[in-house]
Design a protein around this motif. Structure first.
Motif, PDB file in Angstrom:
ATOM      1  N   GLU A   1     -15.763   7.343   9.305  1.00  0.00           N
ATOM      2  CA  GLU A   1     -16.499   8.702   9.914  1.00  0.00           C
ATOM      3  C   GLU A   1     -17.560   9.133   8.741  1.00  0.00           C
TER       4      GLU A   1
ATOM      5  N   SER B   1      -3.704  12.648  10.914  1.00  0.00           N
ATOM      6  CA  SER B   1      -3.032  11.213  11.011  1.00  0.00           C
ATOM      7  C   SER B   1      -1.478  11.303  11.147  1.00  0.00           C
TER       8      SER B   1
ATOM      9  N   VAL C   1       3.653   9.641  18.002  1.00  0.00           N
ATOM     10  CA  VAL C   1       3.727   8.250  18.541  1.00  0.00           C
ATOM     11  C   VAL C   1       5.177   8.015  18.634  1.00  0.00           C
TER      12      VAL C   1
ATOM     13  N   MET D   1       0.953  -1.200  -0.047  1.00  0.00           N
ATOM     14  CA  MET D   1       0.019  -0.126  -0.065  1.00  0.00           C
ATOM     15  C   MET D   1       0.953   1.378   0.085  1.00  0.00           C
ATOM     16  N   PRO D   2       0.511   2.173  -0.993  1.00  0.00           N
ATOM     17  CA  PRO D   2       1.344   3.627  -0.843  1.00  0.00           C
ATOM     18  C   PRO D   2       1.290   4.477   0.225  1.00  0.00           C
ATOM     19  N   ASP D   3       2.286   5.334   0.631  1.00  0.00           N
ATOM     20  CA  ASP D   3       2.193   6.149   1.569  1.00  0.00           C
ATOM     21  C   ASP D   3       1.048   7.276   1.708  1.00  0.00           C
ATOM     22  N   ILE D   4       0.851   7.529   2.978  1.00  0.00           N
ATOM     23  CA  ILE D   4      -0.290   8.422   3.161  1.00  0.00           C
ATOM     24  C   ILE D   4      -0.384   9.780   2.194  1.00  0.00           C
TER      25      ILE D   4
ATOM     26  N   SER E   1     -12.460  14.623  14.982  1.00  0.00           N
ATOM     27  CA  SER E   1     -13.760  14.314  14.680  1.00  0.00           C
ATOM     28  C   SER E   1     -14.735  15.075  14.671  1.00  0.00           C
TER      29      SER E   1
ATOM     30  N   MET F   1      -4.718   3.511   8.711  1.00  0.00           N
ATOM     31  CA  MET F   1      -5.592   4.137   9.618  1.00  0.00           C
ATOM     32  C   MET F   1      -5.999   5.339   8.775  1.00  0.00           C
ATOM     33  N   PHE F   2      -5.646   6.103   7.963  1.00  0.00           N
ATOM     34  CA  PHE F   2      -6.160   7.241   7.310  1.00  0.00           C
ATOM     35  C   PHE F   2      -7.443   6.900   6.627  1.00  0.00           C
TER      36      PHE F   2
ATOM     37  N   LEU G   1      -8.133  15.233   8.033  1.00  0.00           N
ATOM     38  CA  LEU G   1      -7.778  14.111   8.559  1.00  0.00           C
ATOM     39  C   LEU G   1      -6.371  13.696   8.258  1.00  0.00           C
ATOM     40  N   TYR G   2      -5.926  14.136   7.134  1.00  0.00           N
ATOM     41  CA  TYR G   2      -4.401  13.806   6.692  1.00  0.00           C
ATOM     42  C   TYR G   2      -3.451  14.533   7.659  1.00  0.00           C
TER      43      TYR G   2
ATOM     44  N   LEU H   1      -8.627  13.322  17.236  1.00  0.00           N
ATOM     45  CA  LEU H   1      -8.360  13.255  15.727  1.00  0.00           C
ATOM     46  C   LEU H   1      -9.288  14.246  15.024  1.00  0.00           C
TER      47      LEU H   1
ATOM     48  N   GLY I   1       4.806   3.866   8.302  1.00  0.00           N
ATOM     49  CA  GLY I   1       4.140   4.383   7.087  1.00  0.00           C
ATOM     50  C   GLY I   1       2.987   3.611   6.575  1.00  0.00           C
ATOM     51  N   LEU I   2       2.871   2.329   6.794  1.00  0.00           N
ATOM     52  CA  LEU I   2       1.763   1.406   6.132  1.00  0.00           C
ATOM     53  C   LEU I   2       0.650   1.573   7.164  1.00  0.00           C
TER      54      LEU I   2
ATOM     55  N   MET J   1       2.592   0.555  15.693  1.00  0.00           N
ATOM     56  CA  MET J   1       3.603   1.481  15.380  1.00  0.00           C
ATOM     57  C   MET J   1       4.525   1.272  16.648  1.00  0.00           C
TER      58      MET J   1
ATOM     59  N   ARG K   1      -0.080   4.043   9.106  1.00  0.00           N
ATOM     60  CA  ARG K   1      -0.488   5.272   9.143  1.00  0.00           C
ATOM     61  C   ARG K   1      -1.644   5.432   7.669  1.00  0.00           C
ATOM     62  N   THR K   2      -1.143   4.916   6.888  1.00  0.00           N
ATOM     63  CA  THR K   2      -2.260   4.787   5.629  1.00  0.00           C
ATOM     64  C   THR K   2      -3.434   4.075   5.858  1.00  0.00           C
TER      65      THR K   2
ATOM     66  N   ILE L   1      -1.352   8.694  -1.051  1.00  0.00           N
ATOM     67  CA  ILE L   1      -3.097   8.677  -1.131  1.00  0.00           C
ATOM     68  C   ILE L   1      -3.635  10.029  -1.305  1.00  0.00           C
ATOM     69  N   PHE L   2      -3.039  10.794  -0.218  1.00  0.00           N
ATOM     70  CA  PHE L   2      -3.769  12.169  -0.360  1.00  0.00           C
ATOM     71  C   PHE L   2      -3.411  12.915  -1.577  1.00  0.00           C
TER      72      PHE L   2
ATOM     73  N   LEU M   1      -0.444  12.581  14.530  1.00  0.00           N
ATOM     74  CA  LEU M   1      -0.754  11.453  15.390  1.00  0.00           C
ATOM     75  C   LEU M   1       0.575  10.496  15.358  1.00  0.00           C
ATOM     76  N   SER M   2       1.040  10.114  14.132  1.00  0.00           N
ATOM     77  CA  SER M   2       2.194   9.143  14.036  1.00  0.00           C
ATOM     78  C   SER M   2       3.383   9.779  14.371  1.00  0.00           C
TER      79      SER M   2
ATOM     80  N   LEU N   1     -10.953  15.838   4.381  1.00  0.00           N
ATOM     81  CA  LEU N   1      -9.858  14.973   4.003  1.00  0.00           C
ATOM     82  C   LEU N   1      -8.423  15.586   4.521  1.00  0.00           C
TER      83      LEU N   1
END
Lengths: 129, 70
Positions: free
Chosen positions: B54, A56, A63, A1-4, A74, B46-47, A52-53, A72, B40-41, B32, B43-44, A7-8, A59-60, A49
């Motif tokens: 939602e 996220s 962490v 899966m690609p990075d966030i 909401s 979760m996004f 949320l990006y 987050l 990275g994976l 994590m 995070r995606t 996707i954004f 958050l990471s 969107l």
């Protein structure tokens, strides 16, 4: 899966395409209220969107650094959807309420279709290998 | 009755979304912490997960406001 970020960026690209189509529809067709509602809903959906990006990523990072995140976002996203509905109810001569609601859901359609597309492309690439 | 319908719609949708978001974020943070190289994976995932979860309370809010004001 690609990075966030990938996707954004992809979602942003498709949302801009859709917004450009809606502006064309608003300018060149007689369904001005429908397309104005779609533009309003899609803009707020785009904001959701982005929010949320941003949350996220925060958050990471929190962490990774051992910090605390309390929300987050909401409530902000729900409030922005409520704002769209209130605007569409208050000004029905400018915005069609049904198309505003469809506009709010645009981001989710874009994300789902993009994910299916990515899965199909990735599956084909893996089959070719 | 409109206010009751709005309260039930928004309340139940927020309840479900709260449980779903909590599960998603707790598992992501746990993952994590266990595997920082896979963040990275995670995070995606979760996004996308939080975004799709939602969608339902957002529709709940929309229905509630329509029941209240339209």
């Amino acid at each position: 899966m690609p990075d966030i970020k990938v996707i954004f960026t992809r979602s942003t690209k498709y949302l801009f395409f859709l917004l450009a189509l809606f502006v064309l529809g608003w300018g060149f067709t007689t369904y001005q209220t429908v397309f104005a509602g779609l533009i309003l809903g899609t803009t707020i959906s785009f904001f959701n969107l982005w929010l949320l990006y941003r949350k996220s990523i925060k958050l990471s990072e929190a962490v990774a650094n051992g910090r605390t995140v309390y929300s987050l976002g909401s409530i902000s996203r729900l409030a922005s959807a409520a704002l769209v509905v209130l605007i569409a109810i208050r000004y029905p001569e400018y915005f069609n309420i049904l198309s505003s609601i469809i506009g709010i859901m645009t981001t989710y359609f874009v994300i789902i279709i993009d994910l299916i597309f990515l899965r199909v492309i990735k599956g084909k690439q893996q089959e070719e290998r | 009755m409109g206010a009751l319908a709005a309260a039930i719609a928004i309340g139940l949708a927020a309840l479900g979304a709260g449980i779903g978001n909590g599960l998603i974020v707790s598992k992501t943070v746990e993952g994590m912490a266990r595997q920082p190289e896979a963040s990275g994976l995670l995070r995606t995932t979760m996004f996308i997960g939080v975004g799709l979860v939602e969608a339902i309370p957002i529709m709940g809010v929309v229905i509630a406001f329509i029941a209240l004001f339209a």
